[in-house]
Design a protein around this motif. Sequence first.
Motif, PDB file in Angstrom:
ATOM      1  N   SER A 196      29.665  16.997  67.484  1.00  0.00           N
ATOM      2  CA  SER A 196      29.025  15.296  66.735  1.00  0.00           C
ATOM      3  C   SER A 196      28.533  15.538  65.913  1.00  0.00           C
ATOM      4  O   SER A 196      27.109  15.401  65.256  1.00  0.00           O
ATOM      5  N   LEU A 197      27.534  16.612  67.329  1.00  0.00           N
ATOM      6  CA  LEU A 197      25.849  16.628  66.439  1.00  0.00           C
ATOM      7  C   LEU A 197      25.398  17.593  65.578  1.00  0.00           C
ATOM      8  O   LEU A 197      24.825  17.602  64.340  1.00  0.00           O
ATOM      9  N   CYS A 198      26.789  19.060  65.481  1.00  0.00           N
ATOM     10  CA  CYS A 198      26.807  19.831  64.793  1.00  0.00           C
ATOM     11  C   CYS A 198      27.807  19.941  63.640  1.00  0.00           C
ATOM     12  O   CYS A 198      26.969  20.300  62.108  1.00  0.00           O
ATOM     13  N   GLY A 199      28.480  19.680  63.913  1.00  0.00           N
ATOM     14  CA  GLY A 199      29.380  19.805  62.595  1.00  0.00           C
ATOM     15  C   GLY A 199      30.264  20.471  62.310  1.00  0.00           C
ATOM     16  O   GLY A 199      30.211  21.024  60.964  1.00  0.00           O
ATOM     17  N   GLY A 200      29.895  21.957  63.092  1.00  0.00           N
ATOM     18  CA  GLY A 200      30.566  23.028  62.797  1.00  0.00           C
ATOM     19  C   GLY A 200      30.955  23.668  63.925  1.00  0.00           C
ATOM     20  O   GLY A 200      30.764  23.601  65.428  1.00  0.00           O
ATOM     21  N   VAL A 201      31.193  24.722  64.191  1.00  0.00           N
ATOM     22  CA  VAL A 201      31.336  25.865  65.026  1.00  0.00           C
ATOM     23  C   VAL A 201      30.361  26.484  65.865  1.00  0.00           C
ATOM     24  O   VAL A 201      28.867  26.597  65.602  1.00  0.00           O
ATOM     25  N   HIS A 202      29.554  25.715  67.505  1.00  0.00           N
ATOM     26  CA  HIS A 202      28.526  25.948  67.883  1.00  0.00           C
ATOM     27  C   HIS A 202      28.040  26.987  69.035  1.00  0.00           C
ATOM     28  O   HIS A 202      27.162  26.817  69.772  1.00  0.00           O
TER      29      HIS A 202
END
Length: 239
Positions: A59-65
């Motif tokens: 939710s925080l990143c919105g991408g592959v973290h």
Amino acid sequence: MNDKKDSLIYGRNPVKEALRSKRVKSIFLADGFSNNEVLSLVKENHLGIQYLSVKELDSLCGGVHQGVAAYVKDYEYFSFDSIIDRAKKTEKPLIVILDGINDPHNLGAILRSCDVFNVTGILIPKHNQVPLNATVAKTSAGAINYVPVALIGNINQALQRLKDEGFWIVSTDGSASINYQDLNYDFKVGLVIGSEGQGVSKLVLTNSDYVVKIPQFGHVNSLNASVAAGILLAKIRER
């Protein structure tokens, strides 16, 4: 949590390079994260770790973290003067001038190539140009921390100053008569990379010492700006 989305980076390589350059303000790890290199760098930076569930990181990143995210200090620009000074101390100075790159992924990829080929610095216009941001940082895989970038007000005035400092300006255009492979880059090079849609502007082409083309043999009529930059930088560094 910090709500400044433009200062959030994620992914192991971008975060590791930000940690190495002492730019991380706070860090978030997924529950159970066990990468020893990242953990060691976090310890060296004396940072407290905030553990989140994978869902919270998603939710925080919105991408592959890859289980890690961080808020970093704002990206700082170098001065044009400092890049000129750096060039004077470099045996084979190479400065890249970007003429209106608007895709942050392209800018990040260009930064990555510039780091690989030891570019002295990058000049970008203050207007009609994507700034340094988190998307650029992630795409650059950490190169944003190592390649000096300066903001300039007017590209053509910057080119004139580079010429005054002994640089020769090389631009690219599909209609050029010179193949990029046929030019002997045995001089201080100022390489202009044009925008994704418009290429290098007409006035910049006029003010260039050389205009070269990358031959194309397929069906697509233009190369991605970052791919073109990589091809040209590799050739220039052969000298």
